[in-house]
Design a protein around this motif. Structure first.
Motif, PDB file in Angstrom:
ATOM      1  N   VAL A 132       0.846  -1.201   0.000  1.00 40.61           N
ATOM      2  CA  VAL A 132       0.000   0.000   0.000  1.00 40.61           C
ATOM      3  C   VAL A 132       0.883   1.254   0.000  1.00 40.61           C
ATOM      4  CG1 VAL A 132      -1.664   1.325   1.386  1.00 40.61           C
ATOM      5  CG2 VAL A 132      -2.009  -1.137   1.031  1.00 40.61           C
ATOM      6  N   MET A 133       1.954   1.227   0.792  1.00 44.51           N
ATOM      7  CA  MET A 133       2.841   2.405   0.841  1.00 44.51           C
ATOM      8  C   MET A 133       3.517   2.640  -0.517  1.00 44.51           C
ATOM      9  SD  MET A 133       2.711   4.018   3.688  1.00 44.51           S
ATOM     10  CE  MET A 133       4.243   4.850   4.010  1.00 44.51           C
TER      11      MET A 133
ATOM     12  N   ASP B  44      -8.092   4.823   1.620  1.00 46.69           N
ATOM     13  CA  ASP B  44      -6.843   5.438   2.058  1.00 46.69           C
ATOM     14  C   ASP B  44      -6.387   6.524   1.069  1.00 46.69           C
ATOM     15  OD1 ASP B  44      -4.619   5.891   3.595  1.00 46.69           O
ATOM     16  OD2 ASP B  44      -3.703   3.928   3.282  1.00 46.69           O
ATOM     17  N   LEU B  45      -5.477   7.334   1.545  1.00 45.72           N
ATOM     18  CA  LEU B  45      -4.869   8.367   0.701  1.00 45.72           C
ATOM     19  C   LEU B  45      -3.969   7.713  -0.356  1.00 45.72           C
ATOM     20  CD1 LEU B  45      -4.200  11.446   0.357  1.00 45.72           C
ATOM     21  CD2 LEU B  45      -2.270  11.047   1.890  1.00 45.72           C
TER      22      LEU B  45
ATOM     23  N   GLY C  51      -1.554   1.928  -8.020  1.00 46.42           N
ATOM     24  CA  GLY C  51      -1.855   0.563  -8.472  1.00 46.42           C
ATOM     25  C   GLY C  51      -2.703  -0.179  -7.454  1.00 46.42           C
ATOM     26  N   ARG C  52      -2.844   0.399  -6.268  1.00 43.79           N
ATOM     27  CA  ARG C  52      -3.537  -0.307  -5.176  1.00 43.79           C
ATOM     28  C   ARG C  52      -4.196   0.717  -4.255  1.00 43.79           C
ATOM     29  NH1 ARG C  52      -2.861  -5.335  -2.840  1.00 43.79           N
ATOM     30  NH2 ARG C  52      -1.313  -5.776  -4.443  1.00 43.79           N
ATOM     31  N   ILE C  53      -5.317   0.340  -3.702  1.00 40.74           N
ATOM     32  CA  ILE C  53      -6.001   1.197  -2.732  1.00 40.74           C
ATOM     33  C   ILE C  53      -6.397   0.333  -1.541  1.00 40.74           C
ATOM     34  CG2 ILE C  53      -8.120   2.564  -2.308  1.00 40.74           C
ATOM     35  CD1 ILE C  53      -6.325   4.064  -4.180  1.00 40.74           C
ATOM     36  N   ALA C  54      -6.208   0.877  -0.343  1.00 42.10           N
ATOM     37  CA  ALA C  54      -6.660   0.172   0.858  1.00 42.10           C
ATOM     38  C   ALA C  54      -8.031   0.694   1.248  1.00 42.10           C
ATOM     39  CB  ALA C  54      -5.673   0.381   2.001  1.00 42.10           C
TER      40      ALA C  54
ATOM     41  N   MET D 248      -5.948   4.669   8.628  1.00 47.81           N
ATOM     42  CA  MET D 248      -5.492   3.691   7.621  1.00 47.81           C
ATOM     43  C   MET D 248      -3.960   3.620   7.541  1.00 47.81           C
ATOM     44  SD  MET D 248      -8.624   3.936   4.957  1.00 47.81           S
ATOM     45  CE  MET D 248      -8.496   2.208   4.576  1.00 47.81           C
ATOM     46  N   ILE D 249      -3.396   3.555   6.334  1.00 48.58           N
ATOM     47  CA  ILE D 249      -1.944   3.335   6.232  1.00 48.58           C
ATOM     48  C   ILE D 249      -1.222   4.579   5.698  1.00 48.58           C
ATOM     49  CG2 ILE D 249      -0.131   1.934   5.143  1.00 48.58           C
ATOM     50  CD1 ILE D 249      -2.151  -0.431   5.135  1.00 48.58           C
TER      51      ILE D 249
END
Ligand code: NAD
Length: 504
Positions: A220-221, A370-371, A379-382, A417-418
Motif C-alpha cells: 500500500v505504501m 486510504d490516501l 496501483g492499489r487502494i486500501a 489507515m496506512i
C-alpha cells in the motif's frame, strides 16, 4: 567566499562514507587527501571506488579516462599530518563523540586557521563535537547520505558556535559538487533522521495492532503512497539493528517524547537475530527459495453500475471522473465529497475508523479508503469497512476500484489507515522541525525528497491535502488513541489558524 577546485579536500575515515565522499570531491575536480587510522584502509577505500567507477565504465556511463583522472586526484595518506594543506577536511570516522573531538583537536592544530572542519556525523550534536575546539566557529556538519556518490542530499548542520559564513561556504561547496544542500540547525536527528521516524513508526504500529500484515502495508505504501520502498522492506535493507538504534537515539535525545517511541515488535525481531537482509532474515526471509508473503488483495468483484458523486470535492471528484472514463454511470448528488454505491457511503479516511464514522453519521454502511499520492497512478487502494455494516458492504467498493484498474487491499478498520496516517505524521514532524527552527519548510521538503526519496515533501503534501484535513486527521488519531504521540504540532495549528499553507 566560494571555494575553487584548487581547494584541497581532506577526508578522514575511508569506510563506507569517507571513501564515497572522497570520490564525490574528486569527481568535482578537487585534489583529495584520504586518511584512515587503520593501515591500508585508505587504499582499500580508493580501491572500492575504483571498482564502482569501473562498473560505470563497463556500462558506458563514464569514460575510462574520466575514471582514471578522478582516481588520480585521490591520494591515500599514511599520516594525519599529510592533510595539513587541506582547505576543507571532512570527517567520516567512527560515530563516537570522544574520537571525533580528539580528531578535530589534532586537525585544528594541523590545518590553517581558515580551514573548514566538517563532520559527517549522523547523530552526534555538532555543538558537542566542537565544544573543546579553539575555533568552534570553523566546525560545521556536512551530513552526506549513503551511498554518498549517489544520494543527492547533504544536510549542512550548524552547531551553536558555527559561523554563518562557514555554513554558507559548506553549503556552496556541496552545491558545487552537484548535491542538494539543505541548512539545518544541530538538533537530534537533524532533518531526515528525525522527520522520517513516522515512516517506520506508523507502519510498525499498524502491524502491532493488527491493522494489516507487513506485505500489505509495504504494498500500500509503494503502490498507493508512491514511496519507492515499503517501510518493512526498507527497515530490512537498512538493518533493523541500525534503524532501531536511530529511533532509540532520537527518542532519548527528545527526552523520550512518545512521538518517537521505539517499537517492541522491532525489538523482538532483534532479539531473534533477525537484522534484515544482512542476516538473511528480518521482516522478510531472504533465504534461497523462501516463500514471500503476498499483499492481501481482493478477488475480482462485480462493478457497480451506478455511482453517486455526492459533492464535487477532491479526491472523490477525480475518482468519479475516472469511473466515468471506465464506463460507470456517475450521478451528481449533494454532499460533502463522498461517493455512493449500492447504498454504501465511501469516504476518504479522515483519521477516524469507518466504525467511528458510521456511529457518528448513523449510516451503518460506511467504507473508508486510504490516501494515494496520485489516484490516477496508484496501483492499489486500501479500504476498510465499519463494523456496524453488513459483511459484504466492501464488495461494491472493491468492484469500483478494480474497474479503475486498482488492486484492492481490505484492511482492518484502524483509524487513519496506512498512507494517510503516515503522511499526516510525517507532515506533523516536519511542521514541528520547522516550528523549532531546525530548517525552513522548503529545506525540510527537499531533505525528505533527496535524502530518502519521498515522492513529495511532507509539507507540500500537507498543502495539497489541505492543512485543515491534516490537522483533523491528527486530532482524530489523538482522540482515538488518547496519546500524546498524535498531538498536533503547534506550528501546523498556528499556520492553519492564520489561514496560511505550509509553503507560502
Ligand atoms: P565505517 O565503519 O564504514 O568507516 C569508518 C572508518 O573510519 C573506518 O575505516 C575506520 O578505520 C576509520 N576510523 C575510525 N576511527 C578513526 C580515527 N580516529 N581516525 C581515522 N580513521 C578512523 O563507518 P561509516 O558508515 O563510513 O560512518 C562514518 C561516519 O559517517 C559516522 O559518523 C556515521 O555516523 C556517519 N554516517 C554514516 C552513514 C551510513 O549510512 N553508513 C550515513 C551518513 C553518515
Amino acid at each position: 567566499m566560494s571555494m575553487s577546485q584548487d581547494t584541497v579536500i581532506g577526508v578522514v575515515g575511508a569506510g563506507t562514507m569517507g571513501a564515497g565522499i572522497a570520490q564525490v570531491a574528486a569527481a568535482a575536480g578537487h585534489s583529495v587527501l584520504l586518511f584512515d587510522a587503520v593501515e591500508g584502509a585508505a587504499a582499500a577505500g580508493l580501491e572500492r571506488s575504483a571498482k564502482g567507477l569501473s562498473r560505470l565504465v563497463e556500462r558506458g556511463k563514464m569514460e575510462a579516462e574520466v575514471r582514471d583522472a578522478l582516481l588520480a586526484r585521490v591520494r591515500p595518506c599514511g599520516e594525519l599530518r599529510e592533510l595539513a594543506p587541506a582547505g576543507v577536511v571532512i570527517e567520516a570516522i567512527v560515530e563516537q563523540l570522544e574520537a571525533k573531538r580528539e580528531l578535530f583537536k589534532q586537525l585544528e592544530a594541523l590545518c590553517g586557521p581558515d580551514a573548514i572542519l566538517a563532520t559527517n556525523t549522523s547523530s552526534i550534536s555538532v555543538t558537542s563535537i566542537g565544544a573543546q575546539l579553539g575555533r568552534p566557529q570553523r566546525l560545521v556538519g556536512m551530513h552526506f547520505f549513503n551511498p554518498a556518490p549517489v544520494m543527492r542530499l547533504v544536510e549542512i548542520v550548524s552547531g551553536l558556535e558555527t559561523s554563518p559564513a562557514v555554513a554558507e561556504q559548506a553549503f556552496a561547496l556541496a552545491e558545487a559538487w552537484g548535491k542538494v544542500a539543505v541548512r539545518a540547525r544541530s538538533t537530534p536527528g537533524f532533518i531526515v533522521n528525525r522527520v522520517a521516524r513516522p515512516f517506520y513508526a506508523e507502519a510498525l504500529r499498524i502491524f502491532e495492532e493488527g491493522g494489516a500484515d507487513i506485505a500489505t502495508i509495504d504494498a500500500v505504501m509503494r503502490e498507493s503512497g508512491g514511496f519507492r520502498m515499503g517501510p518493512f522492506e526498507l527497515m530490512d535493507l537498512i538493518g533493523n539493528d541500525i534503524n532501531y538504534a536511530v529511533t532509540c537515539s532520537v527518542f532519548d535525545a527528545y527526552n523520550q517524547d512518545p512521538r518517537f517511541r521505539p517499537s517492541l515488535a522491532q525489538l523482538e525481531l532483534l532479539n531473534a537475530g533477525r537484522l534484515g537482509r544482512k542476516s538473511g532474515r528480518g521482516w522478510y526471509d531472504y533465504g534461497a527459495g523462501a516463500e514471500q508473503p503476498e499483499p492481501r488483495t481482493a478477488f475480482p468483484t462485480p462493478i457497480p453500475e451506478l455511482v453517486g458523486l455526492c459533492g464535487r470535492v477532491e479526491p472523490a471528484a477525480t475518482l468519479a471522473a475516472m469511473a466515468r472514463a471506465a464506463g460507470i454511470q456517475v450521478e451528481e448528488l449533494p454532499g460533502n465529497g463522498y461517493l455512493e454505491m449500492a447504498g454504501v457511503e465511501l469516504h476518504l479516511s479522515d483519521g477516524r475508523s469507518a466504525t467511528e464514522r458510521a456511529a457518528a453519521s448513523g449510516h451503518a454502511k460506511t467504507v473508508v479508503y486510504d490516501l494515494a499520492g496520485d489516484y490516477r497512478k496508484a496501483g492499489r487502494i486500501a479500504i476498510a469497512a465499519a463494523a456496524q455494516g453488513p459483511e459484504h458492504e466492501v464488495l461494491p467498493v472493491c468492484g469500483f476500484f478494480q474497474a479503475l484498474g486498482k488492486s484492492v487491499s481490505v484492511i482492518d478498520d484502524i483509524p487513519g489507515m496506512i498512507v494517510l496516517r503516515t503522511v499526516a505524521m510525517l507532515a506533523n514532524e516536519a511542521g514541528d522541525a520547522v516550528g523549532q527552527r531546525v530548517a525552513s519548510p522548503a529545506g525540510v521538503d527537499q531533505a525528505m525528497r533527496f535524502g530518502v526519496n519521498y515522492p513529495k515533501g511532507p509539507l507540500a503534501w500537507a498543502d495539497e491535502l489541505g492543512l485543515e484535513t491534516v490537522v483533523t486527521v491528527l486530532d482524530h488519531l489523538a482522540a482515538h488513541y488518547g496519546e500524546d504521540r498524535y498531538r498536533v504540532s503547534s506550528w501546523l495549528r498556528r499556520r492553519l489558524a492564520a489561514g496560511r499553507a505550509c509553503h507560502d
